[in-house]
Design an enzyme around this catalytic site. Structure first.
Site, PDB file in Angstrom:
ATOM      1  N   GLN A  50      40.868  34.688  33.726  1.00 46.31           N
ATOM      2  CA  GLN A  50      42.221  34.307  33.299  1.00 46.31           C
ATOM      3  C   GLN A  50      42.713  35.112  32.106  1.00 46.31           C
ATOM      4  O   GLN A  50      43.775  34.799  31.554  1.00 46.31           O
ATOM      5  CB  GLN A  50      42.261  32.802  32.961  1.00 46.31           C
ATOM      6  CG  GLN A  50      41.933  31.890  34.121  1.00 46.31           C
ATOM      7  CD  GLN A  50      42.996  31.907  35.229  1.00 46.31           C
ATOM      8  OE1 GLN A  50      44.064  32.497  35.089  1.00 46.31           O
ATOM      9  NE2 GLN A  50      42.698  31.265  36.344  1.00 46.31           N
TER      10      GLN A  50
ATOM     11  N   HIS B  71      35.064  26.883  34.330  1.00 47.97           N
ATOM     12  CA  HIS B  71      35.353  26.762  35.766  1.00 47.97           C
ATOM     13  C   HIS B  71      34.021  26.587  36.493  1.00 47.97           C
ATOM     14  O   HIS B  71      32.974  27.048  36.015  1.00 47.97           O
ATOM     15  CB  HIS B  71      36.034  28.072  36.196  1.00 47.97           C
ATOM     16  CG  HIS B  71      36.520  28.114  37.600  1.00 47.97           C
ATOM     17  ND1 HIS B  71      35.689  28.405  38.660  1.00 47.97           N
ATOM     18  CD2 HIS B  71      37.752  27.936  38.130  1.00 47.97           C
ATOM     19  CE1 HIS B  71      36.402  28.397  39.783  1.00 47.97           C
ATOM     20  NE2 HIS B  71      37.652  28.113  39.492  1.00 47.97           N
TER      21      HIS B  71
ATOM     22  N   CYS C 286      39.031  23.084  39.751  1.00 50.15           N
ATOM     23  CA  CYS C 286      37.642  23.593  39.759  1.00 50.15           C
ATOM     24  C   CYS C 286      37.008  23.464  38.380  1.00 50.15           C
ATOM     25  O   CYS C 286      36.271  24.365  37.928  1.00 50.15           O
ATOM     26  CB  CYS C 286      37.571  25.033  40.254  1.00 50.15           C
ATOM     27  SG  CYS C 286      38.148  25.218  41.931  1.00 50.15           S
TER      28      CYS C 286
ATOM     29  N   LYS D  85      43.869  37.879  40.885  1.00 50.47           N
ATOM     30  CA  LYS D  85      44.624  37.210  39.811  1.00 50.47           C
ATOM     31  C   LYS D  85      45.366  38.226  38.951  1.00 50.47           C
ATOM     32  O   LYS D  85      46.105  37.859  38.055  1.00 50.47           O
ATOM     33  CB  LYS D  85      43.671  36.393  38.940  1.00 50.47           C
ATOM     34  CG  LYS D  85      43.048  35.195  39.657  1.00 50.47           C
ATOM     35  CD  LYS D  85      42.290  34.337  38.686  1.00 50.47           C
ATOM     36  CE  LYS D  85      41.299  33.412  39.347  1.00 50.47           C
ATOM     37  NZ  LYS D  85      41.912  32.324  40.094  1.00 50.47           N
TER      38      LYS D  85
ATOM     39  N   ASP E  59      33.659  35.229  31.156  1.00 50.90           N
ATOM     40  CA  ASP E  59      34.443  35.013  32.372  1.00 50.90           C
ATOM     41  C   ASP E  59      35.893  35.336  32.003  1.00 50.90           C
ATOM     42  O   ASP E  59      36.564  34.551  31.336  1.00 50.90           O
ATOM     43  CB  ASP E  59      34.283  33.556  32.818  1.00 50.90           C
ATOM     44  CG  ASP E  59      35.240  33.197  33.956  1.00 50.90           C
ATOM     45  OD1 ASP E  59      36.123  34.020  34.310  1.00 50.90           O
ATOM     46  OD2 ASP E  59      35.109  32.079  34.487  1.00 50.90           O
TER      47      ASP E  59
HETATM   48  N1  C6P Z   1      40.530  29.818  39.161  1.00 46.08           N
HETATM   49  C1  C6P Z   1      42.500  28.452  39.465  1.00 46.08           C
HETATM   50  O1  C6P Z   1      43.433  28.009  40.133  1.00 46.08           O
HETATM   51  P1  C6P Z   1      37.570  33.605  42.030  1.00 46.08           P
HETATM   52  O2  C6P Z   1      37.843  32.429  42.914  1.00 46.08           O
HETATM   53  O3  C6P Z   1      36.177  34.125  42.172  1.00 46.08           O
HETATM   54  O4  C6P Z   1      38.606  34.668  42.138  1.00 46.08           O
HETATM   55  O5  C6P Z   1      37.749  33.075  40.514  1.00 46.08           O
HETATM   56  C2  C6P Z   1      36.975  31.998  40.064  1.00 46.08           C
HETATM   57  C3  C6P Z   1      37.375  31.640  38.667  1.00 46.08           C
HETATM   58  C4  C6P Z   1      36.472  31.825  37.650  1.00 46.08           C
HETATM   59  N2  C6P Z   1      36.781  31.574  36.374  1.00 46.08           N
HETATM   60  C5  C6P Z   1      37.996  31.108  36.022  1.00 46.08           C
HETATM   61  C6  C6P Z   1      38.289  30.855  34.570  1.00 46.08           C
HETATM   62  C7  C6P Z   1      38.951  30.880  37.013  1.00 46.08           C
HETATM   63  O6  C6P Z   1      40.146  30.415  36.659  1.00 46.08           O
HETATM   64  C8  C6P Z   1      38.625  31.121  38.356  1.00 46.08           C
HETATM   65  C9  C6P Z   1      39.620  30.830  39.461  1.00 46.08           C
HETATM   66  C10 C6P Z   1      41.595  29.475  40.081  1.00 46.08           C
HETATM   67  O7  C6P Z   1      42.297  28.096  38.313  1.00 46.08           O
HETATM   68  C11 C6P Z   1      41.113  29.045  41.427  1.00 46.08           C
HETATM   69  S1  C6P Z   1      40.078  27.625  41.321  1.00 46.08           S
END
Ligand code: C6P
Length: 441
Positions: A239, A159, A400, A262, A236
Site C-alpha cells: 500500500q 494484512h 483481510c 495496486k 510489506d
Molecule cells: N490488500 C485490500 O483490499 P496481493 O493480494 O498479493 O496483491 O496483496 C496482498 C496484500 C498484502 N499487504 C497489504 C498491506 C495489502 O493491502 C494487500 C492487499 C487488498 O486491502 C486486497 S485484500
C-alpha cells in the site's frame, strides 16, 4: 532514450520512427512515447478508459483503489502490443523474438530497481504479487535464517498476507511469533516494539502503510531498532509503492514486497526486493526450469539470484507492463501523486467526519490514501451494496485483516481508498451517497 524504449519502438511501433539500438544503459524511461505531465490534472482521467463507464446508469465513482487500481491505456496497450509483436519465452531462445522479449523483461527488472532505489537489478525478484513475495520469504528466508525457538515480530495492523505465511513457518519450524500492538489512534507502538526485540529476534515483518488505517509506519526508525538487535526487516509495501516515493536504501530494509496491480500495473506480477548478500544465502523457493545451472538425477546446482527464485516461465508480459505502469507514475510525478492523494484524504476525512454516527478508524498524522469507517446502525455490507447502486465502489468487510478488526472490536468496516485519478467531486458523491443511505435506515 533507453535501449528498452528503442526496443519498444523498433519492435512494436511501426508507425513511429525507427531508432538505432542500443543507445545507453537501461533507464526508467520506458514508455514507447513520452506523456508530458506537470501536475495532477483532468487529462489524467482520460488515460483510464474504465473511468468513463457507467454503473447502474450512473457515472462510476471508483474508490476501491487499495484493492486494485485501474489501468492507464498505455499499460493495457503494452500488454496487447507485446502479444501482437514481441511474444516469445524469455531466457531460453537464441531467436530474435526471444532475445527481444528477454530484453524487455530484464529492462523491466532494471526499471523496478531504479523505481525503488535498489543497488542492483539482481536484488529484484519477480513474483505473482505481495502475497507470493512474503510466502517466498517465509519459506526461503525462514529456512536460511530461522531455527526452532527463534522469534519473529509482526504487528497488529498486518494484512493476512503478512501473518499467515509466518504461521505456516511456525508450524514447520517451531518459531515463535510475537505481535507488536498498536495504539487506539492506529499507530505502531514503538515502545512495545523495542520491548519485544531481543537477541532471539531474527525477523521483523511490518507493513509500510496499513491497508485499513492508512497509517504510514516510520520504516527507517524501525530498521534502526531492528538492526540494533541483529535482526532483519521485511517491509510489506503493497500500500505504499502506489502512493509515495519508496527507496529501499533510504529505508534500510532488508526485504520489501509489493504488487503490480495496486500500482496501475497488471494482475499476476509482483516484486520481492532482497539485499544481495541475503538472497545469496537463501535456498530456492520452487524448483523447475530456468532456476538451475545444471541438473543430474543425483544433484542439481542453482542459478544466482534473482533467477534462483524464478522457477518456470516468468510473467514477462506482466513485468513489461508493470514497468510501463511505474514509468507512468514517474512521468506523472510521484510527489504530485502523493500531494494530490493527501489532499483527497484530508478532504474525505473532513467530509465524512461531519456525518452523524460515522466513526473513522486511524488518526495517524502520517497517513496515506485510505479511510476506513463504520456508521452507527448500518452494516458496512448494506452500505457498500446501496452505494454501489449509486455507482460508488467502496470496499466492505474485514479487509483481510481479522486481527485488526478484533483490535477495534468490529466485524467489518467500510473503506474508501484513493488513487491519482480521483477527485474531490467523487468524495462529495460518497458523502452525499452515505447521507442518502442513512435516510433509508
Ligand atoms: N490488500 C485490500 O483490499 P496481493 O493480494 O498479493 O496483491 O496483496 C496482498 C496484500 C498484502 N499487504 C497489504 C498491506 C495489502 O493491502 C494487500 C492487499 C487488498 O486491502 C486486497 S485484500
Amino acid at each position: 532514450m533507453s535501449t528498452v524504449q528503442a526496443v519498444a519502438f523498433v519492435v512494436n511501433k511501426k508507425k513511429r520512427p525507427r531508432v538505432a539500438l542500443p543507445l545507453q544503459p537501461f533507464t526508467t524511461r520506458f514508455l514507447p512515447y513520452p506523456i508530458p505531465r506537470t501536475a495532477m490534472n483532468e487529462t489524467i482521467r482520460a488515460d483510464f478508459p474504465i473511468l468513463s463507464r457507467q454503473v447502474y446508469g450512473r457515472p462510476l465513482v471508483y474508490l476501491d483503489n487499495a484493492a486494485t487500481t485501474q489501468k492507464p491505456r498505455v499499460v493495457v496497450e503494452a500488454i496487447t502490443d507485446q502479444y501482437y509483436n514481441t511474444n516469445a519465452n524469455v531466457h531460453r531462445g537464441v531467436h530474435f523474438l526471444s532475445q527481444q522479449a528477454t530484453e524487455l523483461h530484464e529492462a523491466a527488472r532494471e526499471c523496478v530497481r531504479s523505481f525503488i532505489g535498489a543497488q542492483q537489478a539482481s536484488e529484484i525478484v519477480f513474483t505473482r504479487g505481495t502475497t507470493e513475495s512474503i510466502n517466498l520469504l517465509a519459506e526461503s528466508a525462514g529456512a536460511a535464517f530461522m531455527r526452532e525457538g527463534d522469534e519473529l515480530i509482526i504487528s497488529q495492523m498486518e494484512h493476512h498476507s503478512n501473518i499467515v505465511p509466518w504461521q505456516l513457518l511456525r508450524e514447520r519450524r517451531g518459531i515463535v511469533i510475537k505481535v507488536c500492538p498498536i495504539t487506539d489512534d492506529g499507530l505502531l507502538d514503538l515502545e512495545a516494539l523495542s520491548q519485544l526485540l531481543n537477541e532471539r529476534t531474527r525477523i521483523v515483518s511490518i507493513c509500510h502503510v496499513s491497508n485499513v488505517l492508512g497509517t504510514v509506519n516510520p520504516i527507517r526508525q524501525i530498521a534502526d531498532m531492528v538492526h540494533a538487535h541483529g535482526a532483519l526487516l521485511v517491509v510489506d509495501a503493497a500500500q505504499s509503492v502506489p502512493h509515495r516515493v519508496v527507496n529501499v536504501q533510504e529505508m534500510d530494509c532488508d526485504f520489501l514486497a509489493f504488487s503490480g496491480h495496486k500500482a496501475y500495473g497488471p494482475t499476476g506480477i509482483g516484486v520481492l526486493y532482497g539485499r544481495e548478500t541475503l538472497l545469496d544465502q537463501m535456498p530456492p523457493y520452487q524448483g523447475g526450469g530456468e532456476m538451475i545451472q545444471r541438473v543430474t538425477f543425483e544433484r542439481t546446482t542453482y542459478q544466482q539470484p534473482p533467477y534462483k527464485f524464478e522457477a518456470g516461465t516468468p510473467d514477462y508480459v506482466g513485468s513489461h507492463a508493470l514497468a510501463i505502469a511505474l514509468d507512468y507514475m514517474q512521468q506523472t510525478s510521484l510527489e504530485a501523486i502523493a500531494r494530490h492523494e493527501h489532499d483527497l484524504t484530508r478532504y474525505a476525512i473532513e467530509r465524512l467526519s461531519a456525518i452523524d454516527g460515522l466513526h473513522i478508524f486511524g488518526q495517524a498524522a502520517a497517513r496515506d490514501a485510505v479511510v476506513s469507517f463504520t456508521i452507527q446502525g448500518i452494516h458496512p455490507l448494506d452500505l457498500g451494496t446501496l452505494l454501489d447502486r449509486l455507482g460508488i465502489a467502496i470496499r466492505t468487510g474485514h479487509h483481510c485483516a481479522y486481527p485488526l478488526m478484533q483490535r477495534y472490536g468490529v466485524e467489518s468496516m467500510a473503506r474508501a481508498s484513493f488513487a491519482l485519478y480521483n477527485t474531490r467531486e467523487e468524495i462529495d458523491a460518497l458523502a452525499e451517497g452515505i447521507q442518502r443511505v442513512k435516510k433509508m435506515f
